[in-house]
Design an enzyme around this catalytic site. Sequence first.
Site, mmCIF file in Angstrom:
data_model
loop_
_atom_site.group_PDB
_atom_site.id
_atom_site.type_symbol
_atom_site.label_atom_id
_atom_site.label_comp_id
_atom_site.label_asym_id
_atom_site.label_seq_id
_atom_site.Cartn_x
_atom_site.Cartn_y
_atom_site.Cartn_z
ATOM 1 N N GLU A 1 3.149 -22.954 27.319
ATOM 2 C CA GLU A 1 4.049 -23.125 26.213
ATOM 3 C C GLU A 1 3.508 -22.923 24.875
ATOM 4 O O GLU A 1 3.537 -23.605 23.778
ATOM 5 C CB GLU A 1 4.840 -24.647 26.230
ATOM 6 C CG GLU A 1 5.370 -24.987 27.508
ATOM 7 C CD GLU A 1 6.011 -26.341 27.449
ATOM 8 O OE1 GLU A 1 7.093 -26.377 27.602
ATOM 9 O OE2 GLU A 1 5.160 -27.308 27.287
ATOM 10 N N CYS B 1 12.807 -32.727 25.403
ATOM 11 C CA CYS B 1 12.404 -32.957 23.887
ATOM 12 C C CYS B 1 13.411 -32.267 22.923
ATOM 13 O O CYS B 1 13.708 -32.941 21.951
ATOM 14 C CB CYS B 1 10.983 -32.417 23.855
ATOM 15 S SG CYS B 1 10.759 -30.820 24.622
#
Length: 658
Positions: free
Chosen positions: A333, A417
């Site tokens: 990521e 998230c």
Amino acid sequence: MSDVVWHGSAVVSTNNLTPETSKHTLMKGINLTNNFLVTDTIRSPFSRLKPVPFTSIQLEDNFWMPLQHLIREVTLSTQYQQLLITGRIANFERVTGNQNTPFLGLYFNESDVYKWLEAAAYVYAVSLDQDLSSLISDIVEKIIAVQQTDGYLNTYFVKDKENLRWTDLKDKHELYCAGHLIQAAIAVHRCTGNSTLLLAARHYADLIVKVFGPSGLHPDGVPGHPEIEMALVELYRHTGKARYLLQSSRFLDSRGQGVIGGKEYYQDHLPFRSLKRMYGHAVRAVYLNAGAADIYIENGDQSLLDPLETMWEHLSKYQAYITGGIGSRSEGEAFGSDYELPNHDAYAETCAAIGKIFWAWRMLLITGDAKFADDIELTLYNAVLVGIGLEGTSYHYSNPLSCDNMHRRQPWYAISCCPTNIARLLASITEYFCTISHNDIWIHQYATGTSRIELPSGNEVHLEQETEYPWDGTIKIRIKSEADFSLFLRIPGWCDSGAALKVNGSPWPEAVRPQSYCQIQRQWSPGDLVELNLPMPSRLMVANPGVSNIRDQVSIRRGPLVYCLESVDHENADLDKIRIMHSPGFSVENGQDALIGMKIIRTDDVYLQPDNTCEGGALYTYKDLSAPCDSNIRLTAIPYFAWGNRDYGKMRVWIRQI
Ligand SMILES: [Zn+2]
């Protein structure tokens, strides 16, 4: 399910959207702070600009107000259902319950409850919705019931895992969860007056200061996922207790010494002050930088601001998508190499874009430099808004700029998230629209509405703004008060020619430069009118040749919005075969159906490349030079943030040229 929509033919109700601050004072038993701020740098010595409460601006527009209404009426409730369904609320109840029920989900899942709570507090500040207030109180009770006698508060590292506390700072996110708890507690206190969660958060923060302080068990502790840094500085601002600011600095200073392994992924490979570019996990990196900017805002340590400026420049030149999205690599990521900006595999997590706005906002407060407000605008309208469906109940985690029918918004994720993060940002979005400095008012983002802004002189200035932004660049600001102040208006960087300003009908005599603020200083009288015109032609953009995967391709941009193509608008035409002419003529039209309220862009100046048939299934063949191009097609481009809300198919931001 409510039938509220963000864009579309249904007209959203504006009932109960007006902040009625006076009602707050009538509510018994609530000790209101009257401080409706996310980032309270009003007394911070190195905050050149000062925020104004997000409740100061009452939206009356057709873009942000319906979106906020959607967040309130649809998004919050459906997210709460997800918190219930996925066990995130049950994880709190299991700690205090008698039965030995298992922990559900991932060890950092409670952070989503905290972010939801923060969003709910912001929504309550504007709506004064009593049902929401009751729900906030219920959740607060569930959270504080989990707190241990020494202040520790976490749903995972309790009961049979209590002996594992602080044993895996690198990966287990205890301090990340603590940070979100602290931010939620501050928001709940500022917006509802309920101080019980704040007391719990302070108790926990005091334990953290003790454990990670110079004489603690882990004096060199480094959180694997930054977040606590921002939270502790805000707790310092909210309480005046310097120990929280010092601990935040301590966490920052402990990085880069190999305490958690020294990897780029964790921003632990170099001391913060030595960083020259963005490395590693994108969300962590921008959260860290936002935290470092927070620390600078309080202590003025130039050795923190220097790397922040350097990293911002590098990020802008080499590592950001045209949408403002960041973190191109799905592996880790992470940020990639310079110019490593793949479209099909773009990761560009919604949270990374949100975190960049947190960082840019703090840099704007420090410097007053329009480039940061420009980037907030770009990132918000494109890289963030694409993260939520037009119906307000589905979300993108990653945000490719090219898609072949495999990417869908989801109602929730195992690691979820992004949904609650986007909710808390959009619920407080007006905080990013306007600031003050001395006796000046700065307008960074444009939207129709009214604002009442209290200047340090004690004057309350009442402004009315009228615009169809982001669809049209005409902005009218009417001053309703008698006052002497400067009005700073942002001239966006994308408006590199033709910006024009008039005050009471007279052209402004000074140059109006892009990516700057135009300062209008005068003794204002009620009825004074400022008219700003920012022409918004549809334009083609190209990338630096260093971005090799999109050489000879163009993207369409209009004003702050990046546009894209979707298959649903190009029946029988493969998007990959569309070639756009070098100087196409564009028309701007009104969107239909799901895109009602939006402007779409069309052009006939395109060709469709002919197919080359490989006879007999051959892998290669000679190009048929006689095959005619089909020019009987029309290109339709829609705002990037709106893609994936109709029939699925291909999507492309970049288009090949003839
Ligand atoms: Zn996320």
